[in-house]
Design an enzyme around this catalytic site. Structure first.
Site, PDB file in Angstrom:
ATOM      1  N   GLU A   1      -5.782 -14.756   8.419  1.00  0.00           N
ATOM      2  CA  GLU A   1      -5.581 -15.021   9.777  1.00  0.00           C
ATOM      3  C   GLU A   1      -5.502 -14.005  10.630  1.00  0.00           C
ATOM      4  O   GLU A   1      -5.185 -14.101  11.906  1.00  0.00           O
ATOM      5  CB  GLU A   1      -4.745 -16.159   9.759  1.00  0.00           C
ATOM      6  CG  GLU A   1      -3.268 -15.919   9.840  1.00  0.00           C
ATOM      7  CD  GLU A   1      -2.746 -15.546   8.515  1.00  0.00           C
ATOM      8  OE1 GLU A   1      -3.506 -15.432   7.550  1.00  0.00           O
ATOM      9  OE2 GLU A   1      -1.420 -15.303   8.245  1.00  0.00           O
TER      10      GLU A   1
ATOM     11  N   HIS B   1      -3.046 -12.326   4.186  1.00  0.00           N
ATOM     12  CA  HIS B   1      -3.048 -13.136   5.631  1.00  0.00           C
ATOM     13  C   HIS B   1      -4.397 -12.985   6.257  1.00  0.00           C
ATOM     14  O   HIS B   1      -4.623 -12.260   7.197  1.00  0.00           O
ATOM     15  CB  HIS B   1      -1.874 -12.642   6.494  1.00  0.00           C
ATOM     16  CG  HIS B   1      -0.458 -12.905   6.257  1.00  0.00           C
ATOM     17  ND1 HIS B   1      -0.010 -13.996   6.590  1.00  0.00           N
ATOM     18  CD2 HIS B   1       0.429 -12.333   5.349  1.00  0.00           C
ATOM     19  CE1 HIS B   1       1.099 -14.113   5.794  1.00  0.00           C
ATOM     20  NE2 HIS B   1       1.413 -12.957   5.013  1.00  0.00           N
TER      21      HIS B   1
ATOM     22  N   CYS C   1       0.078 -16.732   1.406  1.00  0.00           N
ATOM     23  CA  CYS C   1       1.361 -15.912   1.333  1.00  0.00           C
ATOM     24  C   CYS C   1       2.470 -17.195   0.967  1.00  0.00           C
ATOM     25  O   CYS C   1       2.585 -17.357  -0.156  1.00  0.00           O
ATOM     26  CB  CYS C   1       1.391 -15.235   2.588  1.00  0.00           C
ATOM     27  SG  CYS C   1       2.691 -14.011   2.208  1.00  0.00           S
TER      28      CYS C   1
HETATM   29  N1  GLN Z   1       8.157 -13.425   1.060  1.00  0.00           N
HETATM   30  C1  GLN Z   1       7.965 -14.782   2.107  1.00  0.00           C
HETATM   31  C2  GLN Z   1       8.305 -15.997   1.203  1.00  0.00           C
HETATM   32  O1  GLN Z   1       8.960 -15.816   0.140  1.00  0.00           O
HETATM   33  C3  GLN Z   1       6.331 -14.871   2.336  1.00  0.00           C
HETATM   34  C4  GLN Z   1       6.051 -13.916   3.146  1.00  0.00           C
HETATM   35  C5  GLN Z   1       4.589 -14.126   4.127  1.00  0.00           C
HETATM   36  O2  GLN Z   1       4.336 -15.314   4.093  1.00  0.00           O
HETATM   37  N2  GLN Z   1       4.194 -13.288   4.632  1.00  0.00           N
HETATM   38  O3  GLN Z   1       8.152 -17.055   1.792  1.00  0.00           O
END
Ligand code: GLN
Length: 196
Positions: free
Chosen positions: A174, A172, A78
């Site tokens: 995890e 995610h 992410c």
């Molecule tokens: N939108 C977040 C960012 O720009 C990432 C979100 C996340 O890691 N769950 O970093």
């Protein structure tokens, strides 16, 4: 191989637990000396802008960037995917990434926090049982360079990609207790780096 989790912000403990469930005792990386002691790195989800700023503050930014480009096996989830991307769309002004992964990602591509969702994914290289993926203000990959393999997609957008020793997911793993994505990183991405 010693695997570290970048421990500046975000889902640090959850990644360390997933790695430990795969039989790997991960160390937390907050300073340059701790980065030097690891052979591979997980960059957790959280907030990419914050992690980048903290990496600068802690004097880690350039070292991480250089290690990734020198072939250190790295997994970004992410925000971690955003931090690995060479280009970011919908970034804040001046947002920096470690880079190394030849993709363009779009931040918050699936919408805001309230638009978070879960989906069952077919993941290339992981057994036939679908992977339950949790997307939280997730990016998607908008363009991939020639050396990049797409491993999973949602709504026609790549959400898992690999370029040699660099691996990234928009979601995610995890958070689900299913350790197959971490196992893929340990067994495939890290092992391949040892063989080379
Ligand atoms: N939108 C977040 C960012 O720009 C990432 C979100 C996340 O890691 N769950 O970093």
């Amino acid at each position: 191989m010693k695997i570290g989790v970048l421990a500046l912000q975000g889902d640090v403990r959850e990644h360390a637990r997933s790695l430990s469930d795969c039989g790997v005792s991960a160390s937390l990386v907050r300073r340059a000396s701790e980065l030097e002691r690891v052979d591979a790195l997980v960059i957790p989800g959280g907030e990419s802008t914050t992690i980048a700023k903290l990496a600068r503050t802690f004097g880690l930014f350039d070292d991480i960037s250089a290690r990734i480009k020198n072939g250190m096996p790295t997994y970004g989830s992410c925000a971690g995917m955003i931090l690995l991307a060479n280009q970011v769309l919908d970034a804040i002004v001046g947002q920096e990434t470690f880079g190394g992964l030849d993709v363009t990602v779009r931040r918050n591509a699936f919408g805001r926090q309230v638009d978070s969702f879960e989906s069952d994914l077919t993941f290339d290289g992981i057994s036939e049982i679908p992977v339950r993926a949790v997307f939280i203000r997730a990016p998607w990959v908008e363009n991939v360079g020639i050396g990049v393999t797409v491993l999973a997609q949602v709504q026609g957008h790549p959400v898992a990609v690999r370029q040699g020793s660099i691996f990234a997911t928009s979601f995610h793993p995890e958070l689900t207790g299913d350790n197959r994505i971490h196992k893929y990183f340990v067994d495939s991405v890290c092992q391949q780096a040892i063989v080379q």
